[in-house]
Motif scaffolding. Structure first.
Motif, mmCIF file in Angstrom:
data_model
loop_
_atom_site.group_PDB
_atom_site.id
_atom_site.type_symbol
_atom_site.label_atom_id
_atom_site.label_comp_id
_atom_site.label_asym_id
_atom_site.label_seq_id
_atom_site.Cartn_x
_atom_site.Cartn_y
_atom_site.Cartn_z
ATOM 1 N N GLU A 231 77.983 -72.479 4.920
ATOM 2 C CA GLU A 231 76.674 -71.822 5.038
ATOM 3 C C GLU A 231 75.851 -72.431 6.167
ATOM 4 O OE1 GLU A 231 74.923 -72.238 1.227
ATOM 5 O OE2 GLU A 231 76.297 -70.830 0.230
ATOM 6 N N GLU A 232 75.937 -73.761 6.312
ATOM 7 C CA GLU A 232 75.196 -74.420 7.388
ATOM 8 C C GLU A 232 75.739 -74.032 8.757
ATOM 9 O OE1 GLU A 232 72.455 -76.988 9.328
ATOM 10 O OE2 GLU A 232 72.524 -75.969 7.377
ATOM 11 N N LEU A 233 77.060 -73.888 8.884
ATOM 12 C CA LEU A 233 77.644 -73.447 10.146
ATOM 13 C C LEU A 233 77.144 -72.049 10.508
ATOM 14 C CD1 LEU A 233 79.662 -73.667 12.509
ATOM 15 C CD2 LEU A 233 81.421 -72.762 10.965
ATOM 16 N N THR A 234 77.107 -71.153 9.535
ATOM 17 C CA THR A 234 76.604 -69.796 9.784
ATOM 18 C C THR A 234 75.148 -69.833 10.228
ATOM 19 O OG1 THR A 234 78.128 -68.889 8.139
ATOM 20 C CG2 THR A 234 76.236 -67.527 8.762
ATOM 21 N N ARG A 235 74.355 -70.662 9.582
ATOM 22 C CA ARG A 235 72.941 -70.765 9.962
ATOM 23 C C ARG A 235 72.780 -71.286 11.385
ATOM 24 N NH1 ARG A 235 68.864 -74.112 10.579
ATOM 25 N NH2 ARG A 235 70.215 -75.934 10.297
ATOM 26 N N LEU A 236 73.593 -72.294 11.756
ATOM 27 C CA LEU A 236 73.515 -72.860 13.103
ATOM 28 C C LEU A 236 73.914 -71.839 14.165
ATOM 29 C CD1 LEU A 236 75.068 -76.406 12.468
ATOM 30 C CD2 LEU A 236 72.667 -75.877 12.926
ATOM 31 N N LEU A 237 74.994 -71.092 13.900
ATOM 32 C CA LEU A 237 75.454 -70.117 14.883
ATOM 33 C C LEU A 237 74.456 -68.981 15.047
ATOM 34 C CD1 LEU A 237 79.275 -69.882 14.043
ATOM 35 C CD2 LEU A 237 78.174 -71.144 15.885
ATOM 36 N N GLU A 238 73.904 -68.502 13.939
ATOM 37 C CA GLU A 238 72.947 -67.388 14.016
ATOM 38 C C GLU A 238 71.644 -67.790 14.693
ATOM 39 O OE1 GLU A 238 72.554 -66.109 9.999
ATOM 40 O OE2 GLU A 238 74.368 -64.850 10.052
ATOM 41 N N SER A 239 71.333 -69.080 14.693
ATOM 42 C CA SER A 239 70.103 -69.545 15.336
ATOM 43 C C SER A 239 70.301 -69.906 16.807
ATOM 44 C CB SER A 239 69.550 -70.766 14.593
ATOM 45 O OG SER A 239 70.466 -71.865 14.693
ATOM 46 N N SER A 240 71.555 -69.810 17.299
ATOM 47 C CA SER A 240 71.845 -70.187 18.683
ATOM 48 C C SER A 240 72.130 -68.940 19.519
ATOM 49 C CB SER A 240 73.047 -71.129 18.737
ATOM 50 O OG SER A 240 73.427 -71.394 20.062
ATOM 51 N N GLN A 241 71.562 -68.895 20.718
ATOM 52 C CA GLN A 241 71.825 -67.797 21.648
ATOM 53 C C GLN A 241 73.175 -67.939 22.348
ATOM 54 O OE1 GLN A 241 68.532 -67.663 24.368
ATOM 55 N NE2 GLN A 241 67.095 -66.881 22.834
ATOM 56 N N ALA A 264 85.709 -76.125 12.486
ATOM 57 C CA ALA A 264 84.763 -75.027 12.695
ATOM 58 C C ALA A 264 85.193 -74.258 13.934
ATOM 59 C CB ALA A 264 83.345 -75.565 12.861
ATOM 60 N N LEU A 265 85.362 -72.952 13.792
ATOM 61 C CA LEU A 265 85.822 -72.096 14.883
ATOM 62 C C LEU A 265 84.728 -71.098 15.217
ATOM 63 C CD1 LEU A 265 88.422 -71.609 16.574
ATOM 64 C CD2 LEU A 265 89.028 -69.844 14.922
ATOM 65 N N MET A 266 84.404 -70.989 16.530
ATOM 66 C CA MET A 266 83.305 -70.111 16.958
ATOM 67 C C MET A 266 83.659 -69.494 18.301
ATOM 68 S SD MET A 266 81.145 -73.482 17.646
ATOM 69 C CE MET A 266 82.259 -74.183 16.424
ATOM 70 N N SER A 267 83.075 -68.370 18.615
ATOM 71 C CA SER A 267 83.369 -67.663 19.865
ATOM 72 C C SER A 267 82.134 -67.628 20.753
ATOM 73 C CB SER A 267 83.836 -66.230 19.577
ATOM 74 O OG SER A 267 82.846 -65.525 18.852
ATOM 75 N N TYR A 280 76.539 -78.615 20.277
ATOM 76 C CA TYR A 280 75.398 -78.333 19.384
ATOM 77 C C TYR A 280 75.844 -78.294 17.924
ATOM 78 C CZ TYR A 280 71.856 -75.438 17.058
ATOM 79 O OH TYR A 280 70.919 -74.931 16.184
ATOM 80 N N VAL A 281 76.935 -77.596 17.637
ATOM 81 C CA VAL A 281 77.405 -77.471 16.256
ATOM 82 C C VAL A 281 77.889 -78.808 15.729
ATOM 83 C CG1 VAL A 281 79.239 -76.464 14.836
ATOM 84 C CG2 VAL A 281 77.954 -75.019 16.416
ATOM 85 N N ARG A 282 78.621 -79.559 16.530
ATOM 86 C CA ARG A 282 79.123 -80.864 16.073
ATOM 87 C C ARG A 282 77.977 -81.797 15.686
ATOM 88 N NH1 ARG A 282 81.601 -82.029 20.306
ATOM 89 N NH2 ARG A 282 83.677 -81.282 19.723
ATOM 90 N N GLU A 283 76.976 -81.860 16.545
ATOM 91 C CA GLU A 283 75.846 -82.754 16.283
ATOM 92 C C GLU A 283 75.094 -82.352 15.019
ATOM 93 O OE1 GLU A 283 71.507 -83.828 18.316
ATOM 94 O OE2 GLU A 283 73.122 -82.978 19.541
ATOM 95 N N HIS A 284 74.808 -81.068 14.855
ATOM 96 C CA HIS A 284 73.987 -80.638 13.726
ATOM 97 C C HIS A 284 74.764 -80.602 12.418
ATOM 98 C CE1 HIS A 284 71.255 -79.524 16.977
ATOM 99 N NE2 HIS A 284 70.308 -79.459 16.068
ATOM 100 N N LEU A 285 76.072 -80.401 12.479
ATOM 101 C CA LEU A 285 76.859 -80.523 11.252
ATOM 102 C C LEU A 285 76.903 -81.967 10.765
ATOM 103 C CD1 LEU A 285 79.956 -78.145 11.647
ATOM 104 C CD2 LEU A 285 77.975 -77.885 10.144
#
Length: 320
Positions: A231-241, A264-267, A280-285
């Motif tokens: 859930e936190e990964l989804t929140r981080l991705l949705e808040s990032s441009q 964590a896999l992201m595009s 960004y994701v690594r630091e905030h996770l």
């Protein structure tokens, strides 16, 4: 109109050289009347200037033709695959044409001298031996040029491609007939021969598309609630441009005796956004795990059991 005037200005210098060469040619009889040696020098100068003017005009025309063909291409946009393909092809073709123009112009200039012409005739008379010698001497040069031509048409790399060469991450900054310049992420330049991209394997991250999948690996304890991390990964991705909204996956990819591997896999739209989003994701996770699961660092568990009889007896005596 402004574009036409700007293009015409680029022909001013070759036109000026052409006019000077014609003026010298018309006045050569006057120079011969003053001094025969001076007349011959001015005649040669007029011929050389005439050749130079035509060569210069041909080079300017080649540059203008390239700009006309590429006027609708833009390699600064996100989806620039087709533009980079055309830009790479026309850039190398332009350099080939310019090289041929200069080579032919130099040949005409040299052949205008009688002594050099005689040497040229003697070389052609022994063309077999000369061809073998020149072929051996220029083998690597012509090999590099042929590799440059192959890159132009088969395009294993293009301008602004993201590549990994010799363990270095960078972008293709310049492609010539004989070498390629790669701009490394820390602003260094890696210069490699064109033959490298024909003879050696390398990574091209933007061969068919600039889109890229980024991965972040985190190692935690077994006690972590993975649904909350997801859930936190989804929140981080949705808040990032930086995220393009396509891929959002968190998986447990490995489990050892003292840790769990979470991926964590992201595009992203391109490799630059991919790098920034991964950081960004690594630091905030990690901040999330420190805040919500402070005991989530990988642990080494040791269970000690003492079954010796004397230990049990001494324990009973102490209790009594």
């Amino acid at each position: 109109m402004k574009i036409s005037l700007k293009n015409l200005k680029k022909f001013l210098l070759p036109i000026l050289i052409f006019v000077v060469s014609l003026t010298i040619s018309m006045l050569k009889t006057t120079f011969y009347g003053i001094n025969a040696e001076l007349g011959r020098i001015m005649e040669k100068a007029g011929a050389i200037l005439l050749i130079a003017s035509f060569a210069w005009a041909a080079i300017v025309a080649t540059h203008m033709a390239k700009r006309i063909f590429l006027r609708h291409t833009d390699i600064t946009v996100a989806d620039n695959l087709h533009s980079r393909k055309l830009y790479t092809q026309y850039t190398i073709i332009e350099r080939i044409i310019v090289f041929i123009i200069i080579l032919v112009a130099i040949a005409f200039v040299l052949m205008s001298f009688e002594n050099i012409r005689r040497i040229g005739i003697s070389i052609f008379a022994s063309a077999g031996i000369a061809g073998i010698i020149l072929g051996l001497a220029a083998q690597k040069v012509f090999g590099s040029m042929l590799a440059g031509l192959q890159i132009a048409f088969t395009q294993p790399i293009r301008m602004d491609d993201v590549v990994i060469v010799e363990g270095e991450w960078g972008r293709i900054e310049e492609i010539t007939l004989t070498y390629v310049v790669i701009k490394i992420w820390d602003l260094r330049r890696l210069v490699v021969p064109s033959t490298y991209f024909i003879e050696h394997p390398f990574q091209n991250w933007t061969r068919t598309s600039a889109e890229l999948l980024g991965t972040v690996f985190i190692y935690t304890d077994y006690s972590v609630d993975f649904d909350r991390v997801r859930e936190e990964l989804t929140r981080l991705l949705e808040s990032s441009q930086l995220w393009d909204g396509k891929v959002n996956v968190l998986q447990v990819t490995d489990a050892k005796e003292n840790r769990v591997e979470v991926r964590a896999l992201m595009s992203t739209r391109n490799s630059s956004d991919g790098w920034d989003l991964r950081v960004y994701v690594r630091e905030h996770l990690l901040l999330f795990l420190q805040r919500e699961f402070p005991d989530s660092l990988p642990k080494t568990r040791v269970y000690v059991e003492n079954n010796r009889p004397e230990s049990r007896n001494s324990g009973s005596a102490l209790n009594s």
